[in-house]
Write an enzyme that holds these catalytic residues in place. Sequence first.
Site, mmCIF file in Angstrom:
data_model
loop_
_atom_site.group_PDB
_atom_site.id
_atom_site.type_symbol
_atom_site.label_atom_id
_atom_site.label_comp_id
_atom_site.label_asym_id
_atom_site.label_seq_id
_atom_site.Cartn_x
_atom_site.Cartn_y
_atom_site.Cartn_z
ATOM 1 N N GLY A 136 -3.230 -54.562 -19.609
ATOM 2 C CA GLY A 136 -2.712 -54.835 -20.944
ATOM 3 C C GLY A 136 -3.410 -56.039 -21.553
ATOM 4 N N LYS B 154 -6.965 -38.117 -13.314
ATOM 5 C CA LYS B 154 -6.950 -39.561 -13.019
ATOM 6 C C LYS B 154 -6.080 -39.841 -11.795
ATOM 7 C CE LYS B 154 -7.857 -43.856 -13.372
ATOM 8 N NZ LYS B 154 -7.096 -44.910 -13.994
ATOM 9 N N ALA C 40 -2.852 -57.137 -15.902
ATOM 10 C CA ALA C 40 -4.313 -57.089 -15.863
ATOM 11 C C ALA C 40 -4.874 -56.230 -17.001
ATOM 12 C CB ALA C 40 -4.740 -56.538 -14.503
HETATM 13 N N1 LIG Z 1 -5.694 -52.918 -12.753
HETATM 14 C C1 LIG Z 1 -6.533 -51.915 -13.011
HETATM 15 O O1 LIG Z 1 -7.743 -52.039 -12.838
HETATM 16 C C2 LIG Z 1 -6.036 -50.609 -13.542
HETATM 17 C C3 LIG Z 1 -4.681 -50.359 -13.660
HETATM 18 N N2 LIG Z 1 -4.279 -49.175 -14.238
HETATM 19 C C4 LIG Z 1 -2.857 -48.903 -14.399
HETATM 20 O O2 LIG Z 1 -2.369 -49.685 -15.484
HETATM 21 C C5 LIG Z 1 -0.977 -49.968 -15.292
HETATM 22 C C6 LIG Z 1 -0.770 -51.486 -15.351
HETATM 23 O O3 LIG Z 1 -1.425 -52.024 -14.213
HETATM 24 P P1 LIG Z 1 -1.973 -53.513 -14.112
HETATM 25 O O4 LIG Z 1 -2.419 -53.968 -15.430
HETATM 26 O O5 LIG Z 1 -2.930 -53.529 -12.975
HETATM 27 O O6 LIG Z 1 -0.634 -54.270 -13.716
HETATM 28 P P2 LIG Z 1 -0.394 -55.766 -13.179
HETATM 29 O O7 LIG Z 1 0.016 -55.746 -11.750
HETATM 30 O O8 LIG Z 1 -1.536 -56.639 -13.528
HETATM 31 O O9 LIG Z 1 0.832 -56.187 -14.037
HETATM 32 C C7 LIG Z 1 1.966 -55.374 -14.152
HETATM 33 C C8 LIG Z 1 3.207 -56.218 -14.245
HETATM 34 O O10 LIG Z 1 3.568 -56.650 -12.942
HETATM 35 C C9 LIG Z 1 4.122 -57.954 -13.015
HETATM 36 N N3 LIG Z 1 3.301 -58.823 -12.169
HETATM 37 C C10 LIG Z 1 2.048 -58.560 -11.748
HETATM 38 N N4 LIG Z 1 1.611 -59.518 -10.924
HETATM 39 C C11 LIG Z 1 2.621 -60.395 -10.803
HETATM 40 C C12 LIG Z 1 2.788 -61.594 -10.057
HETATM 41 N N5 LIG Z 1 1.790 -62.081 -9.276
HETATM 42 N N6 LIG Z 1 3.963 -62.228 -10.127
HETATM 43 C C13 LIG Z 1 4.950 -61.763 -10.901
HETATM 44 N N7 LIG Z 1 4.847 -60.613 -11.639
HETATM 45 C C14 LIG Z 1 3.697 -59.956 -11.587
HETATM 46 C C15 LIG Z 1 4.195 -58.312 -14.448
HETATM 47 O O11 LIG Z 1 5.392 -57.779 -15.013
HETATM 48 P P3 LIG Z 1 6.896 -58.001 -14.531
HETATM 49 O O12 LIG Z 1 7.149 -59.463 -14.479
HETATM 50 O O13 LIG Z 1 7.719 -57.254 -15.538
HETATM 51 O O14 LIG Z 1 7.068 -57.385 -13.160
HETATM 52 C C16 LIG Z 1 3.064 -57.478 -15.034
HETATM 53 O O15 LIG Z 1 3.246 -57.166 -16.376
HETATM 54 C C17 LIG Z 1 -0.607 -49.357 -13.926
HETATM 55 O O16 LIG Z 1 -0.109 -48.056 -14.110
HETATM 56 C C18 LIG Z 1 -1.957 -49.293 -13.213
HETATM 57 O O17 LIG Z 1 -1.999 -48.322 -12.204
HETATM 58 C C19 LIG Z 1 -5.151 -48.256 -14.727
HETATM 59 C C20 LIG Z 1 -6.495 -48.463 -14.620
HETATM 60 C C21 LIG Z 1 -7.044 -49.614 -13.969
HETATM 61 C C1 LIG Z 2 -9.620 -47.484 -9.623
HETATM 62 C C2 LIG Z 2 -9.363 -47.686 -11.075
HETATM 63 C C3 LIG Z 2 -10.019 -48.897 -11.638
HETATM 64 C C4 LIG Z 2 -10.024 -46.555 -11.767
HETATM 65 O O1 LIG Z 2 -10.094 -46.754 -13.100
HETATM 66 C C5 LIG Z 2 -7.880 -47.731 -11.315
HETATM 67 O O2 LIG Z 2 -7.333 -46.900 -12.012
HETATM 68 C C6 LIG Z 2 -7.036 -48.752 -10.630
HETATM 69 O O3 LIG Z 2 -7.520 -49.791 -10.184
HETATM 70 O O4 LIG Z 2 -5.835 -48.486 -10.545
#
Ligand SMILES: NC(=O)C1=CN([C@@H]2O[C@H](COP(=O)(O)OP(=O)(O)OC[C@H]3O[C@@H](n4cnc5c(N)ncnc54)[C@H](OP(=O)(O)O)[C@@H]3O)[C@@H](O)[C@H]2O)C=CC1
Ligand SMILES: CC(C)(CO)C(=O)C(=O)O
Length: 309
Positions: free
Chosen positions: A12, A185, A10
């Site tokens: 990235g 955070k 999400a």
């Molecule tokens: N989402 C947000 O709003 C926010 C997130 N963050 C942080 O950013 C970091 C990345 O989070 P985020 O971008 O949400 O991660 P996601 O869950 O979107 O993705 C992380 C990884 O999980 C795997 N994955 C996710 N969903 C699926 C699925 N349905 N099926 C198979 N594999 C899946 C993929 O890698 P793989 O196949 O290698 O497992 C993917 O690269 C975390 O530390 C999070 O806490 C920080 C701020 C906000």
């Molecule tokens: C709550 C939020 C969006 C705060 O930035 C977050 O870091 C997450 O969804 O993991």
Amino acid sequence: MKIAIAGAGAMGSRFGVKLQQAGNAVTLIDNWAAHVQAIQANGLVVTKDGHDTVVPMTAALPQDVHSTFDLVILFTKAMQMDHMLQELKAQLSNQPAVLVLANGIGNVETIERYVPQQNIVAGTTVWSSSLTGPGHITVTGTGSISLQAIAPDQFHDLDRIVDTLNGAGLKASPAPDVLAAIWKKAGLNSVLNTYCTLFDCNIAEFGALPNWRELTAGVLDEFQAVAAAANVAFDAQADTDLIAAQFAPDKNGDHYPSMHQDMANRRPTEIDFLNGYVAQLGQKLRVPAPNNALLTQLIHSQEALHGIA
Ligand SMILES: NC(=O)C1=CN([C@@H]2O[C@H](COP(=O)(O)OP(=O)(O)OC[C@H]3O[C@@H](n4cnc5c(N)ncnc54)[C@H](OP(=O)(O)O)[C@@H]3O)[C@@H](O)[C@H]2O)C=CC1
Ligand SMILES: CC(C)(CO)C(=O)C(=O)O
């Protein structure tokens, strides 16, 4: 800049789009084959305010990446970081700057096993995003980034990274104390992510609860006590204010935190790097953190009920 986003879920993907649209050469790197294939075949679909935009992007599995980069942005989940770093050893040997903005405490220690301290920049972000399906993200609101080099005396490229992020509209600014920023955070996530997951609500709905301040204090007062024992600056009141600032719809009010998304997608949560980290450190430092310990158990129980290993 030549930028790799290592962990292109999400967040990235959202960052990758913004950086590419600002003129950088961006490669999305992820282990989810269906996601990578969907982007390669159809581009990345970004849904905002009900409208879809298709953004053609370069995406690859880690083993298929052969170029080198100026900057690697690590955006895996905390528990996937070690594996991703192992997979990118060849790219890292070329000494790129490595920026980590993932949630949780302890990521820097993981990165230090693979990257010299003088190349690491760490920080936090309150941007948000949801991975709606392979090759598809849904985004709301806006955010900002705080970041700092781990060895500020030895890293001389921070301004360039800040300018690159700001050129993409990501609102980055240097943090005076990066460890304090990471704990701040983590405090926010240990409230919003954990309660929204347990209550099955979004951030605005949590903020509308009459007792959100008591629930928040139950977590953050313990954070403050453990942080003091660990010599980390932490201000529970400032963190409460940061949490309250997320309730507006143009910030993160409409967002379901990433932990909520993990639970819904039947994937392991980052609880051990949030409330769980503070509960364990408290135990080690003899500072009780029973609320954080209980919340950690509740999330692990919910994971078990959902069949998440
Ligand atoms: N989402 C947000 O709003 C926010 C997130 N963050 C942080 O950013 C970091 C990345 O989070 P985020 O971008 O949400 O991660 P996601 O869950 O979107 O993705 C992380 C990884 O999980 C795997 N994955 C996710 N969903 C699926 C699925 N349905 N099926 C198979 N594999 C899946 C993929 O890698 P793989 O196949 O290698 O497992 C993917 O690269 C975390 O530390 C999070 O806490 C920080 C701020 C906000
Ligand atoms: C709550 C939020 C969006 C705060 O930035 C977050 O870091 C997450 O969804 O993991």
